[in-house]
Write a protein that holds these residues in place. Sequence first.
Motif: not given
Length: 448
Positions: A351, A391-394, A431-432
């Motif tokens: 990200n 899994t990359s936080n957005g 964001t997710k």
Amino acid sequence: MTAATSTIVGALACQKNSFLKTLNTKVVSSYEFIPPATAKEKQNKNKKDSPKELKYGVEFEDTVLFPEGGGQPFDKGTITILNNGAAVASEPKTVEVNAILRDKLKAVHIVDEPLEPGTQVKLQVDWDRRLDIMQQHTGQHLLSAVFDTLKLDTLSWSMGDIINYIELPEKVSDEVVQQVQQRVNELIFEAHPIHVVTRDDHGVEIDTSHLPDDYDQSKGVVRIVKIGDDIDSNPCCGTHLSNTAQIGSIVLLNQTSIRGGHSRLYFTCGTRVANIAGEYFDILKTVSGTQLSCQIDDVVTKIDQLNTNYRKANSTIANLTKELANLKATEIFNKLKATDDGIAYVYREENNPDYLTTVQKELATIINANKDSGVDITNKHTLILINGNQTSNGGMVKISGPKTNDIATELKSKITNLKGGGKGLFQGKITKYEKGEIESVLSYLDSL
């Protein structure tokens, strides 16, 4: 019969003798304690108050527990209920003191239960904490006194749980810090006496402008703490050591700049010096042995080497990223060049937006260098930049070109947490990612 009264703040037993650890005394009054409203509570005065835990204020004929003041926190301690001046033989009842506050000239002890007026009690101070506080407070007086000789006034000070600071009118040089460090520890070693006198006994005009506005100086006692014959004289209500040697040592740590060109100089005193030295040494030992694989003396050199290697690695990564981005931008350029209204997208799992931003810049450079190619990602062709996964936080999305609105609408329907906007140029943040969303998005983009 004359009603019992409490000793005024300024003449408390703990102020007359800072080394007094216990005191037998008597309850003068006990009442439900209503704490003053905080600034936040005053702002929200129309909101319904949440129920507060019931506390009681207790005043004694005298106290060995110091109420907060002069930059010094209140003492901690206990109240043991006595019977005719002696502890109850069976099992004496002990009450913890939550706080000791000053109410004008009175010292109010905050407890969880009321105590009957006239009850004989024994007050006991948490001595280890008191000694620590005295070392910090007296240490601050001495430190400020040395800075006074350099025409640097202490504007304020704060006592922390481990580290304290004084605020100075300017940032001082490392040479001055070293000079002050040496001088304060010389004065500690010389064991200068410390004693308290009243304003009348002092006989010299003293600045009392820093005393609290609600402290009645005409009825109260203005205490002046004197270090040595002429090292320092300052009005102060706090508890202090009896000579400078009891401070142990003072270490000046670091300095930070704050508003108006002022500076905060951080320091610690007494037993805290050994504690913090041990703690910092353990950290250094762990870093040198486990993480750097070197001797403690070589830590600075090792970190310098790591920083140099880190900068080189970052430079290499940046160059490689630019090369990869240029290859991708060339691929997109060639694809769009062959169409009148083509669509291209670039996807990156991580990200971090750096790669996508570099691709965008490289593509713009190629287009500008080939103005007759017909590639136009504003009016003819559409470009989508997207990154991240579950899994990359957005992640983020950028879309430019004539089909921006249609594609943005479709992506919003496929990505629950996509927020953004714009016409002709869409920018959004994710964001997710929910489960399966990025796979659905890539399948859609492949179909365009």
